[in-house]
Scaffold this active site. Structure first.
Site: not given
Length: 639
Positions: A117, A192, A280, A227, A267, A282, A284
């Site tokens: 990331k 962050e 980020e 999360h 995202e 992903n 997949r």
């Protein structure tokens, strides 16, 4: 190239879901399994299966060498990684290709670019995509709080912590890093700013090798616990057209920046005032991909396979229609800090004809080694309100027996005014969890139904004669007692099935599996199922679902242990013991003493009071059962 045989380097519901598409396309299928998964549904769903010796993910589903050997042994010519495990591991993708197998995913270079990331954010910054700037934990000040710690590799909520106090920063960093290392083999963690009441919005992308990149709308995944997403929907509600366009363009730019191919998800965090920030990418298929499939009428797995074979996508995707909502049904207790549950899933039945993606069948065992998700339930309708209503109704009527689940929480979440109004945000459960898990339905009607079902005649027998024949003194009422969630309830009825203590309740019909009662003038149907192995009785009705038993299924271990005993709240593995902890150590109330890993998540075992540790029975790497004695703290005398 043409694929003929597909190995899925994964387990559970995603393997079952991929096999479903593979069969429809005429491909032979190969499963892999750890020892605990030897008889799992994904193994039973494949044409062939290969054992991965061991139980822990690090010894099985994270072993690239074993997975490639399995593909060769079974004659597979392609590998689909699913999600999680090695799905975002560039080295695994390279090794699959080097073995002469087709990789169902993006190029290793794209995975590498986005897998970290921190590196992905550098790439997006160069492309002009808005970012939340990272914070160096070593120089963080109170002005930087709250912070969000995140694993640089992987996802799924593992390796994430919110820090609101600098005094807890080091402990949180250590815990996040250990969890990330265990889950992904990479302990890198970054920090962050944590955005309060933000929305998690993402864009599904699909790209081919011929320059076409689709942005398949938005999804909102803001309702999360630890999360990890709980409820997802497509499209994300309430976004202005200009913001949707910005998100689509940014997602396509991200895919093009790394020459992406296949399915991926970009995202974003959208603030309360509508500002989007890249989180980020992903690389997949996502857990929540079914909602996108529903609104676009696509099979994303089939498209992944076709793209891997070299096919070109049409210039534009089909138009989206309607709204889709997905709920993740977990074997966990939301009222007990989301404690995962293990045991036998005796019944899983969702009415209404909705799509249900699951890796379990009735009678399967939910173990300690993997994620506790039982199923994903997806509703699609012309409008959001209809989709939400249909999903809530189906979940409320579902029969889920054998394990505590989050089903009631899902129903209440879907019916909560904030959610129905289309205003989800990531702080939803922080604000509402206590209310959403309080006030369980009154079990009295279920107790009455269970008692009458137990006394009911076999089909064809006369009810009154069967019930009356059970007692020696017909004038005395029969009594049945059940324990529900630790509280004892009593049902009394006479020889004709008249409930003695409940004049407003009238028996209309009864069989051993179904009871019809009139309660306050309203007819109610109760489905009753007794588990012959445990003796538990499961009662489902529109009034709620209840599990009844003559004694608690798990007698409270604390009733037979000395005060101050710390007991394992679930089966798991001790992954850490507090530094320097030993018998004789002084501890303070709330101090973390041990860390237990179960179902991919770490759970802290805290000192129950200030005092002295008098016994320590846990050590790193030790597997423990539910109720095992871990340590004993002798409370210091009150002054």
């Amino acid at each position: 190239m043409t694929i003929t045989s597909l190995l899925v380097a994964n387990r559970g519901e995603i393997a079952v879901r991929i096999f479903r598409t593979a069969r429809a396309l005429g491909l032979s299928t190969v499963a892999v399994h750890s020892d605990p998964d030897a008889d799992a549904l994904h193994v039973r769903s494949a044409d062939a299966a290969v054992r991965l010796p061991g139980a822990a993910p690090a010894d099985t589903y994270l072993r690239a060498d074993l997975l490639i050997e399995a593909a060769r042994a079974a004659g597979a010519d392609a590998v689909h990684p699913g999600y999680g495990f090695l799905s975002e591991n560039a080295d695994f993708a390279r090794r699959v290709g080097a073995a002469g197998l087709t990789w169902i995913g993006p190029p290793p270079e794209a995975i590498e670019a986005m897998a970290s990331k921190t590196r992905a954010k550098d790439l997006m910054r160069a492309a002009g995509v808005p970012l939340l700037e990272p914070v160096d934990p070593a120089t963080a000040t109170p002005a930087d709080l709250p912070l969000l710690l995140k694993a640089a590799a992987g996802g799924g909520g593992r390796g994430m912590r919110v820090v609101r106090d600098l005094d807890t920063l080091k402990e949180s960093l250590d815990a996040a890093s250990a969890e990330a290392l265990s889950a992904f083999g990479d302990g890198e963690v970054f920090a962050e700013p944590y955005v309060e009441r933000g929305r998690h919005v993402e864009v599904q992308v699909l790209a081919d090798a011929h320059g076409t990149v689709w942005a398949l709308g938005t999804r909102d995944c803001s309702l999360q616990r630890r999360h990890q997403k709980v409820i997802e929907e497509a499209p994300a509600p309430g976004l202005p057209a200009s913001l949707r366009t910005t998100l689509h363009e940014a997602a396509v730019a991200a895919a093009r920046a790394v020459s992406y191919r296949g399915a991926g998800t970009v995202e974003f965090l959208v603030t309360a005032d509508g500002r989007p920030y890249f989180l980020e990418m992903n690389t997949r298929l996502q857990v929540e991909h079914p909602v996108t499939e529903a609104v676009f009428g696509l099979d994303l797995v089939a498209l992944q396979l076709r793209v891997a074979e070299g096919a070109a996508l049409p210039p534009a995707p089909p138009p989206a229609t309607g709204h889709a909502v997905e709920a993740r049904l977990y074997a966990e207790d939301p009222a007990q800090e989301w404690r995962p549950q293990t045991g036998v899933l005796h019944t899983l039945d969702v009415p209404g004809g909705l799509r249900v993606d699951t890796g379990f069948a009735d009678g399967d065992t939910v173990g300690v080694h993997y994620d506790p998700m039982l199923a994903k339930v997806i509703a699609h309708a012309p409008t959001r309100a209809e989709a939400v209503r249909i999903l809530a109704h189906a979940l409320a009527g579902a029969r889920v027996h054998g394990l505590t689940t989050n089903r009631d929480l899902l129903v209440r979440s879907l019916r909560h005014p904030e959610f129905t109004a289309g205003r989800p945000d990531t702080g939803f459960y922080a604000r509402h969890l206590t209310a959403l898990t309080a006030d369980a339905p009154d079990p009295t009607p279920a107790v009455l139904a269970a008692a009458l079902a137990e006394a009911a005649p076999a089909p064809g027998a006369r009810l009154a004669r069967r019930i009356g024949g059970w007692r020696n003194v017909r004038s005395q009422p029969q009594t049945r007692r059940y324990t529900v969630a630790g509280t004892e309830y009593t049902a009394r009825y006479d020889h004709g099935g008249v409930l003695v203590d409940h004049p407003a309740v009238r028996l209309l019909a009864a069989t051993p599996s179904r009871v019809t009662l009139e309660i306050g003038g309203v007819r109610r149907e109760f489905h009753v199922k007794q588990n012959s192995n445990t003796g538990e009785v499961h009662v489902d009705s529109p009034l709620g679902a209840h599990t009844l038993a003559p004694v608690p299924r798990f007698p409270a271990p604390e009733d037979r242990t000395e005060p101050g005993s710390l007991l394992a709240p679930m089966p798991g593995t001790v992954v850490r013991v507090a530094e320097g902890l030993a018998p004789g150590s002084a501890v303070t109330a709330g101090q973390p003493l041990l860390w237990l890993e179960a179902m991919k998540m770490e759970h802290r075992i805290l000192a129950p009071a200030s005092g002295t540790l008098t016994a320590l029975h846990a050590e790193t790497g030790r597997q423990v059962e539910f109720g095992a004695l871990l340590a004993v703290v002798q409370e210091e005398p009150q002054s």
